[in-house]
Design a protein around this motif. Sequence first.
Motif: not given
Length: 203
Positions: A48-53, A177-185
Amino acid sequence: MGLFNRKNNESAVATATLPVDPALAALTGDYSIDPAHSSIGFTVRHAMVTNVRGTFAEHEGALKLDGANPGASTATIDVKIASIDTGIGDRDGHLRSGDFFDAEQFPLMSFRSTEAAQLGGDKYRVTGDLTIKDVTKPLSIDLEFNGTATDVYGNERVGFEGSAEILRSEWGLTWNAALETGGVMVSDKVKLNFDISAIKNAA
């Protein structure tokens, strides 16, 4: 310089009544994509916070350009899934596995164009069928024509760059995969990136 005309009655009349641009007509021919000077890759949001290229190191394709009837031009691309490279070996292995691309069973991702349209200036939209795994769905790619050149070896080249967005779940890439803080991997939305250099085939 335009490569593709819009497929409508107005453009058909214009094509029939206007002379063909000699520079455009000179581009007519079959071209092979040069993998050493081309790049096919993707960008996807991670956690939810960065990009993978990533990129696909092995691919091949062909362009058929028709300067007298630009709307008849076509493009094909085949990408070897096992060549995926995000810079992290473990992640690449996961992407090749059955959780994602299942590269062993479905070794290729392919695109076959069905139509093309000029959006204005050197900007175009090529539409076709994208196949990932055993799913084929329509995809439109927005491209910019970067021009032509003769390289130091005498090869006639054309260049394009562009992008498209897909929802990976529509092609069966559903692992998450779900994140503990909400959202997904891993985001469902993926941006595909194309930087293409193609060499005109010998007559």
